[in-house]
Design an enzyme around this catalytic site. Structure first.
Site, PDB file in Angstrom:
ATOM      1  N   ASP A   1     -46.955 -21.433 -26.066  1.00  0.00           N
ATOM      2  CA  ASP A   1     -46.608 -22.848 -25.818  1.00  0.00           C
ATOM      3  C   ASP A   1     -45.109 -23.171 -25.768  1.00  0.00           C
ATOM      4  OD1 ASP A   1     -49.326 -22.913 -25.993  1.00  0.00           O
ATOM      5  OD2 ASP A   1     -49.442 -24.339 -27.639  1.00  0.00           O
TER       6      ASP A   1
ATOM      7  N   GLU B   1     -50.394 -25.343 -23.888  1.00  0.00           N
ATOM      8  CA  GLU B   1     -51.350 -26.350 -24.353  1.00  0.00           C
ATOM      9  C   GLU B   1     -51.301 -27.537 -23.398  1.00  0.00           C
ATOM     10  OE1 GLU B   1     -50.856 -27.723 -28.413  1.00  0.00           O
ATOM     11  OE2 GLU B   1     -52.266 -29.369 -28.118  1.00  0.00           O
TER      12      GLU B   1
ATOM     13  N   LYS C   1     -54.671 -23.747 -22.227  1.00  0.00           N
ATOM     14  CA  LYS C   1     -55.604 -23.963 -23.333  1.00  0.00           C
ATOM     15  C   LYS C   1     -55.637 -25.440 -23.714  1.00  0.00           C
ATOM     16  CE  LYS C   1     -52.206 -22.598 -26.895  1.00  0.00           C
ATOM     17  NZ  LYS C   1     -52.150 -23.786 -27.710  1.00  0.00           N
TER      18      LYS C   1
ATOM     19  N   LYS D   1     -55.463 -25.816 -29.929  1.00  0.00           N
ATOM     20  CA  LYS D   1     -54.325 -25.188 -30.597  1.00  0.00           C
ATOM     21  C   LYS D   1     -54.434 -23.668 -30.516  1.00  0.00           C
ATOM     22  CE  LYS D   1     -52.982 -29.305 -31.738  1.00  0.00           C
ATOM     23  NZ  LYS D   1     -52.098 -29.963 -30.755  1.00  0.00           N
TER      24      LYS D   1
ATOM     25  N   VAL E   1     -44.224 -21.516 -30.408  1.00  0.00           N
ATOM     26  CA  VAL E   1     -44.204 -22.722 -31.241  1.00  0.00           C
ATOM     27  C   VAL E   1     -45.573 -23.393 -31.223  1.00  0.00           C
ATOM     28  CG1 VAL E   1     -41.761 -23.111 -30.851  1.00  0.00           C
ATOM     29  CG2 VAL E   1     -43.392 -24.165 -29.281  1.00  0.00           C
ATOM     30  N   THR E   2     -45.870 -24.116 -32.301  1.00  0.00           N
ATOM     31  CA  THR E   2     -45.134 -24.140 -33.541  1.00  0.00           C
ATOM     32  C   THR E   2     -45.792 -23.171 -34.528  1.00  0.00           C
ATOM     33  OG1 THR E   2     -46.449 -25.985 -34.454  1.00  0.00           O
ATOM     34  CG2 THR E   2     -44.448 -26.551 -33.266  1.00  0.00           C
TER      35      THR E   2
ATOM     36  N   CYS F   1     -50.000 -23.907 -33.417  1.00  0.00           N
ATOM     37  CA  CYS F   1     -50.625 -23.067 -32.387  1.00  0.00           C
ATOM     38  C   CYS F   1     -50.436 -21.575 -32.631  1.00  0.00           C
ATOM     39  CB  CYS F   1     -50.137 -23.479 -31.010  1.00  0.00           C
ATOM     40  SG  CYS F   1     -50.799 -25.102 -30.555  1.00  0.00           S
TER      41      CYS F   1
ATOM     42  N   GLN G   1     -51.493 -11.390 -49.314  1.00  0.00           N
ATOM     43  CA  GLN G   1     -52.763 -10.723 -49.652  1.00  0.00           C
ATOM     44  C   GLN G   1     -52.962  -9.454 -48.815  1.00  0.00           C
ATOM     45  OE1 GLN G   1     -56.110 -13.624 -50.385  1.00  0.00           O
ATOM     46  NE2 GLN G   1     -54.721 -14.997 -49.280  1.00  0.00           N
TER      47      GLN G   1
HETATM   48  C1  C5J Z   1     -48.409 -26.370 -30.789  1.00  0.00           C
HETATM   49  C2  C5J Z   1     -48.707 -28.621 -31.553  1.00  0.00           C
HETATM   50  N1  C5J Z   1     -48.165 -25.692 -29.668  1.00  0.00           N
HETATM   51  N2  C5J Z   1     -47.819 -28.479 -32.525  1.00  0.00           N
HETATM   52  N3  C5J Z   1     -48.924 -27.617 -30.665  1.00  0.00           N
HETATM   53  O1  C5J Z   1     -48.140 -25.905 -31.868  1.00  0.00           O
HETATM   54  O2  C5J Z   1     -49.310 -29.660 -31.411  1.00  0.00           O
END
Ligand code: C5J
Length: 225
Positions: free
Chosen positions: A28, A76, A133, A136, A161-162, A166, A206
């Site tokens: 993204d 996205e 997509k 997320k 990101v972020t 996502c 973990q």
């Molecule tokens: C992504 C968002 N790409 N933060 N989308 O992380 O809404």
């Protein structure tokens, strides 16, 4: 590619990958998240927080192209008629502009609009995979799983990101599908630096419950070797 295996310094431990079964997945890196006037900013975020990820991603992308890794870019966004955008997503919160509203880079988070496109510094080559997509995660309602299977991919180098939204959602989806995910820490960013840190910690804690965390320098070193 001559040497098919490479070991990347990572946490919680180094990981050896077969490069012929490894894809670089860039999540993204769109104008809607990175630039003023896009989706990210309409939610009240400081888009300047994301700039730091661009250069590390660009260096890894260049190296990945040079050795012939499969490169996947995700975006996205939603169809112009919003038929793939749940009302629960559109109506949420009190943003300045909602998904589908006209903004300075076209309609917010809509496929085909300028804001939906990937930033010029990381623009996909025609030969690279671009996954659109609606959610997320990059696996939900997309052809990503089929494409990775077609190429025999078992390992994902993930950045974008972020970090906590996502990137984390995609890594969790991928982990449940059996992929080894290696997240490039400086190639990820969040509007909230503390969420970036915790998002990475959640992946590698973990014993690497969702995957491994490395940085761009370690990936470059492993690819060069
Ligand atoms: C992504 C968002 N790409 N933060 N989308 O992380 O809404």
């Amino acid at each position: 590619m001559t040497n098919l295996n490479g070991t990347i310094a990572a946490e919680p431990e180094p990981i050896t990958l077969d490069w012929s079964r490894t894809a670089l997945v860039i999540i993204d890196m769109q104008r809607d998240f990175m630039e003023p006037g896009g989706f990210g900013e309409t939610l009240g975020n400081d888009v300047g927080q994301l700039v730091r990820a661009v250069k590390p991603i660009a260096t890894v992308l260049q190296a990945a192209r040079a050795v012939g890794l499969l490169v996947v870019h995700t975006r996205e966004g939603h169809l112009p008629d919003l038929s793939d955008a749940p009302p629960a997503k559109i109506e949420r919160g009190a943003p300045r502009l909602r998904i589908g509203d006209p903004g300075p880079m076209g309609r917010i988070l809509i496929r085909g609009e300028a804001g939906h496109d990937i930033i010029p510094e990381l623009y996909p080559l025609d030969s690279e995979v671009v996954i659109d997509k609606p959610g997320k995660g990059a696996f939900y309602a997309t052809e990503l799983g089929d494409i990775l299977q077609k190429y025999g991919i078992e390992n994902l180098l993930v950045c974008g990101v972020t970090t906590e939204v996502c990137v984390n959602t995609t890594v969790r989806e991928a982990n449940d599908r059996g992929y080894r995910c290696v997240v490039i820490s400086d190639g990820c960013a969040s509007y909230f630096p503390e969420f970036h840190e915790m998002g990475l910690k959640m992946i590698k804690a973990q014993g690497g419950i969702f995957g491994w965390v490395t940085d761009s320098a370690a990936v470059l070193e492993a690819l060069a070797a």
